[in-house]
Design an enzyme around this catalytic site. Structure first.
Site, short mmCIF file in Angstrom:
data_model
loop_
_atom_site.label_atom_id
_atom_site.label_comp_id
_atom_site.label_asym_id
_atom_site.label_seq_id
_atom_site.Cartn_x
_atom_site.Cartn_y
_atom_site.Cartn_z
N CYS A 194 58.98 61.43 12.73
CA CYS A 194 60.24 62.10 13.06
C CYS A 194 60.91 61.44 14.27
O CYS A 194 60.26 60.87 15.14
CB CYS A 194 60.00 63.58 13.35
SG CYS A 194 59.52 64.51 11.89
N HIS A 195 62.23 61.57 14.33
CA HIS A 195 63.03 61.01 15.42
C HIS A 195 64.31 61.84 15.54
O HIS A 195 64.85 62.30 14.53
CB HIS A 195 63.37 59.55 15.13
CG HIS A 195 64.20 58.90 16.18
ND1 HIS A 195 63.66 58.40 17.34
CD2 HIS A 195 65.54 58.70 16.26
CE1 HIS A 195 64.62 57.89 18.08
NE2 HIS A 195 65.77 58.06 17.46
#
Length: 242
Positions: A192-193
């Site tokens: 995730c980012h």
């Protein structure tokens, strides 16, 4: 004579109570899940090593027979850029039963080590071990290793980029030619980012370089991490590979 509680005082106490519960939840999410995942990792490390039976005849051609679809945890991922002793167990599946344990999970569409195609893995960037917290530090040219009972698969990073969650073509057999046929052997990491968000995905692609059999000993760059895992060693023939 005691004062009767007012609406304001009751509301204030409720807000304080809610605030305390929110703080406890954040502490659990950011702190306790990492501790629990760390303990689970250690357990899985021991299980992986104990079940390994190296095939000394296998030299890296074709799918690695040490990895069987759906067989659970089967190896380790090493990324020296993330630390000399950094490693994480790899298992099949990307559900909460795998990646919430602090493991790297192999997508069900992914190839096996040694096969043409894309060995694509997923892991948490924060919470549940935070194993890919520093993935943004990985740059083009960085080497990564996937270890099975039979040896170390060596890959060199060619791209680290940000995509939308809907861009599942990063898992295609050739991630640099989405929609095209399998061409080459690839390793892809997804997480995730940005931090503390699931808005986007950080994706790292690496291309296959070589295979080092267990009998030759671990690559020098990850020797400390391999020793920490307690991986059983065969009689080494040429230790110190890179």
């Amino acid at each position: 004579m005691s004062k009767r509680p007012t609406v304001v005082s009751v509301l204030g106490e409720l807000l304080i109570t809610v605030g305390v519960f929110l703080l406890l939840f954040v502490a659990w999410e950011l702190w306790w899940t990492d501790i629990a995942a760390g303990r689970e990792q250690e357990s899985v490390r021991n299980e992986v090593v104990q079940q390994w039976e190296p095939d000394t005849d296998y030299e890296g051609e074709g799918a690695d027979p040490a990895v069987v679809n759906g067989s659970g945890a089967w190896g380790f991922l090493y990324v020296p850029r993330l630390g000399a002793e950094w490693s994480v167990p790899v298992a099949d599946g990307v559900g909460s039963d795998v990646i919430d344990r602090g493991l790297m999970g192999r997508y069900d569409v992914a190839s096996l080590p040694g096969e043409e195609g894309n060995l694509s893995l997923a892991g948490h960037r924060q919470t549940h071990g935070s194993i890919l917290w520093d993935l943004d530090q990985v740059v083009e040219g960085d080497v990564m290793y996937v270890q099975t009972a039979n040896g170390w698969w060596v890959y060199r990073t060619v791209q680290n980029h940000i995509v939308a969650p809907t861009q599942t073509e990063v898992l295609d057999p050739n991630p640099l030619d989405p929609g095209g046929p399998a061409s080459g052997r690839w390793l892809t990491l997804t997480t995730c980012h940005p931090l503390f968000s699931t808005r986007e995905r950080m994706v790292t692609h690496a291309e296959y370089v070589s295979f080092i059999p267990t009998s030759q000993g671990p690559p020098e760059a990850i020797a400390d991490a391999v020793a920490k895992n307690g991986t059983p060693e065969l009689e080494p023939q040429a230790a110190g590979r890179t």
